[in-house]
Scaffold this motif. Structure first.
Motif, PDB file in Angstrom:
ATOM      1  N   GLY A   1      -8.473   3.084  -0.138  1.00  0.00           N
ATOM      2  CA  GLY A   1      -7.092   2.687   0.133  1.00  0.00           C
ATOM      3  C   GLY A   1      -6.235   3.853   0.570  1.00  0.00           C
ATOM      4  O   GLY A   1      -5.409   3.735   1.485  1.00  0.00           O
ATOM      5  N   GLN A   2      -6.420   5.006  -0.069  1.00  0.00           N
ATOM      6  CA  GLN A   2      -5.661   6.206   0.308  1.00  0.00           C
ATOM      7  C   GLN A   2      -6.029   6.637   1.726  1.00  0.00           C
ATOM      8  O   GLN A   2      -5.156   6.989   2.519  1.00  0.00           O
ATOM      9  CB  GLN A   2      -5.936   7.337  -0.683  1.00  0.00           C
ATOM     10  CG  GLN A   2      -5.107   8.573  -0.439  1.00  0.00           C
ATOM     11  CD  GLN A   2      -3.613   8.347  -0.590  1.00  0.00           C
ATOM     12  OE1 GLN A   2      -3.169   7.651  -1.493  1.00  0.00           O
ATOM     13  NE2 GLN A   2      -2.836   8.928   0.299  1.00  0.00           N
TER      14      GLN A   2
ATOM     15  N   ALA B   1       1.059   4.190  -2.703  1.00  0.00           N
ATOM     16  CA  ALA B   1       0.770   5.572  -2.310  1.00  0.00           C
ATOM     17  C   ALA B   1       1.875   6.502  -2.780  1.00  0.00           C
ATOM     18  O   ALA B   1       1.623   7.669  -3.084  1.00  0.00           O
ATOM     19  CB  ALA B   1       0.609   5.672  -0.794  1.00  0.00           C
TER      20      ALA B   1
ATOM     21  N   GLU C   1       3.155   5.340  -8.956  1.00  0.00           N
ATOM     22  CA  GLU C   1       2.539   4.292  -9.777  1.00  0.00           C
ATOM     23  C   GLU C   1       3.656   3.487 -10.422  1.00  0.00           C
ATOM     24  O   GLU C   1       4.644   4.038 -10.884  1.00  0.00           O
ATOM     25  CB  GLU C   1       1.646   4.911 -10.850  1.00  0.00           C
ATOM     26  CG  GLU C   1       0.863   3.846 -11.608  1.00  0.00           C
ATOM     27  CD  GLU C   1      -0.151   4.446 -12.558  1.00  0.00           C
ATOM     28  OE1 GLU C   1       0.135   4.465 -13.768  1.00  0.00           O
ATOM     29  OE2 GLU C   1      -1.205   4.893 -12.063  1.00  0.00           O
TER      30      GLU C   1
ATOM     31  N   ILE D   1       0.842  -1.202   0.000  1.00  0.00           N
ATOM     32  CA  ILE D   1       0.000   0.000   0.000  1.00  0.00           C
ATOM     33  C   ILE D   1       0.876   1.251   0.000  1.00  0.00           C
ATOM     34  O   ILE D   1       0.632   2.198  -0.757  1.00  0.00           O
ATOM     35  CB  ILE D   1      -0.965  -0.011   1.208  1.00  0.00           C
ATOM     36  CG1 ILE D   1      -2.011  -1.108   1.033  1.00  0.00           C
ATOM     37  CG2 ILE D   1      -1.616   1.357   1.401  1.00  0.00           C
ATOM     38  CD1 ILE D   1      -2.829  -1.397   2.285  1.00  0.00           C
TER      39      ILE D   1
ATOM     40  N   PHE E   1      -4.439   4.215   4.165  1.00  0.00           N
ATOM     41  CA  PHE E   1      -3.006   4.507   4.268  1.00  0.00           C
ATOM     42  C   PHE E   1      -2.775   5.694   5.198  1.00  0.00           C
ATOM     43  O   PHE E   1      -1.903   5.641   6.081  1.00  0.00           O
ATOM     44  CB  PHE E   1      -2.417   4.777   2.883  1.00  0.00           C
ATOM     45  CG  PHE E   1      -0.983   5.197   2.923  1.00  0.00           C
ATOM     46  CD1 PHE E   1       0.009   4.307   3.310  1.00  0.00           C
ATOM     47  CD2 PHE E   1      -0.616   6.490   2.587  1.00  0.00           C
ATOM     48  CE1 PHE E   1       1.339   4.695   3.365  1.00  0.00           C
ATOM     49  CE2 PHE E   1       0.706   6.885   2.634  1.00  0.00           C
ATOM     50  CZ  PHE E   1       1.693   5.983   3.026  1.00  0.00           C
ATOM     51  N   GLU E   2      -3.550   6.738   5.035  1.00  0.00           N
ATOM     52  CA  GLU E   2      -3.384   7.932   5.875  1.00  0.00           C
ATOM     53  C   GLU E   2      -3.667   7.632   7.345  1.00  0.00           C
ATOM     54  O   GLU E   2      -3.012   8.196   8.227  1.00  0.00           O
ATOM     55  CB  GLU E   2      -4.253   9.065   5.346  1.00  0.00           C
ATOM     56  CG  GLU E   2      -3.729   9.605   4.022  1.00  0.00           C
ATOM     57  CD  GLU E   2      -4.673  10.563   3.317  1.00  0.00           C
ATOM     58  OE1 GLU E   2      -5.667  11.001   3.934  1.00  0.00           O
ATOM     59  OE2 GLU E   2      -4.402  10.873   2.135  1.00  0.00           O
TER      60      GLU E   2
ATOM     61  N   SER F   1      -3.419   0.755  -8.485  1.00  0.00           N
ATOM     62  CA  SER F   1      -3.339   2.011  -7.748  1.00  0.00           C
ATOM     63  C   SER F   1      -4.270   1.916  -6.551  1.00  0.00           C
ATOM     64  O   SER F   1      -5.139   1.026  -6.488  1.00  0.00           O
ATOM     65  CB  SER F   1      -3.723   3.195  -8.644  1.00  0.00           C
ATOM     66  OG  SER F   1      -5.048   3.033  -9.119  1.00  0.00           O
ATOM     67  N   LEU F   2      -4.084   2.817  -5.608  1.00  0.00           N
ATOM     68  CA  LEU F   2      -4.965   2.862  -4.443  1.00  0.00           C
ATOM     69  C   LEU F   2      -6.308   3.459  -4.832  1.00  0.00           C
ATOM     70  O   LEU F   2      -6.378   4.382  -5.640  1.00  0.00           O
ATOM     71  CB  LEU F   2      -4.347   3.707  -3.331  1.00  0.00           C
ATOM     72  CG  LEU F   2      -3.086   3.172  -2.660  1.00  0.00           C
ATOM     73  CD1 LEU F   2      -2.616   4.152  -1.592  1.00  0.00           C
ATOM     74  CD2 LEU F   2      -3.303   1.795  -2.067  1.00  0.00           C
ATOM     75  N   THR F   3      -7.345   2.929  -4.248  1.00  0.00           N
ATOM     76  CA  THR F   3      -8.672   3.528  -4.368  1.00  0.00           C
ATOM     77  C   THR F   3      -8.744   4.670  -3.347  1.00  0.00           C
ATOM     78  O   THR F   3      -7.866   4.789  -2.479  1.00  0.00           O
ATOM     79  CB  THR F   3      -9.763   2.497  -4.042  1.00  0.00           C
ATOM     80  OG1 THR F   3      -9.586   2.084  -2.671  1.00  0.00           O
ATOM     81  CG2 THR F   3      -9.706   1.291  -4.973  1.00  0.00           C
ATOM     82  N   PRO F   4      -9.772   5.493  -3.404  1.00  0.00           N
ATOM     83  CA  PRO F   4      -9.930   6.501  -2.344  1.00  0.00           C
ATOM     84  C   PRO F   4      -9.977   5.839  -0.950  1.00  0.00           C
ATOM     85  O   PRO F   4      -9.401   6.373   0.002  1.00  0.00           O
ATOM     86  CB  PRO F   4     -11.249   7.186  -2.701  1.00  0.00           C
ATOM     87  CG  PRO F   4     -11.315   7.070  -4.205  1.00  0.00           C
ATOM     88  CD  PRO F   4     -10.745   5.695  -4.495  1.00  0.00           C
TER      89      PRO F   4
END
Length: 152
Positions: A112-113, A59, A62, A55, A116-117, A107-110
């Protein structure tokens, strides 16, 4: 060697000292301790440490292919594909066709983002725990060596 077939004590002690310096044993032991340290802090998110690394890698940038991502992470492509599938089912990553060829990129989805945060402060706590044992300079030197060795 003595008549009994045993290594004399001085040779045995030297061999033991050398084994204590075994790169494989020491790096694997350090890796297991690091994994436990990070897993303790990230486990609440139901994400493995390997998935966190994945992840975090997505983040940050890419990657142009699954193979390129596997090389970057230094893991087997099958292990990477399995983790990508698990994260895709959780809605954390998404795939799309690569711009060139017939490959796919992730890529991360929203979601996933956002995950991560949420994980970053817990990851930082794991990083900080390491800095209680070694200095920033020692850690930077060790990371430099590990990054070079990872390229072997």
């Amino acid at each position: 060697m003595s008549k009994s077939g045993q290594i004399p004590d001085t040779q045995s002690q030297e061999a033991q000292k050398e084994l204590e310096r075994c790169v494989l044993r020491n790096t694997r032991a350090a890796s297991r301790m690091m994994t436990r340290n990070f897993a303790k802090r990230l486990g609440r998110f139901e994400i493995t440490t390997e998935q966190f690394s994945l992840i975090a890698s997505l983040a940050g940038a890419e990657h142009d292919s699954v193979s390129g991502l596997a090389d970057y992470l230094a893991i087997e492509r099958s292990t990477l594909s399995r983790n990508l599938s698990l994260l895709e089912r959780k809605g954390v990553v998404q795939k799309r066709r690569a711009d060139k060829g017939n490959g796919v990129v992730y890529s991360l989805t929203p979601k996933g983002q956002a995950l991560f945060e949420k994980m970053v402060p817990h990851w930082q706590a794991a990083q900080d725990a390491i800095l209680e044992v070694v200095s920033r300079e020692e850690l930077d030197a060790a990371l430099n060596v590990l990054q070079r060795v990872a390229k072997l």
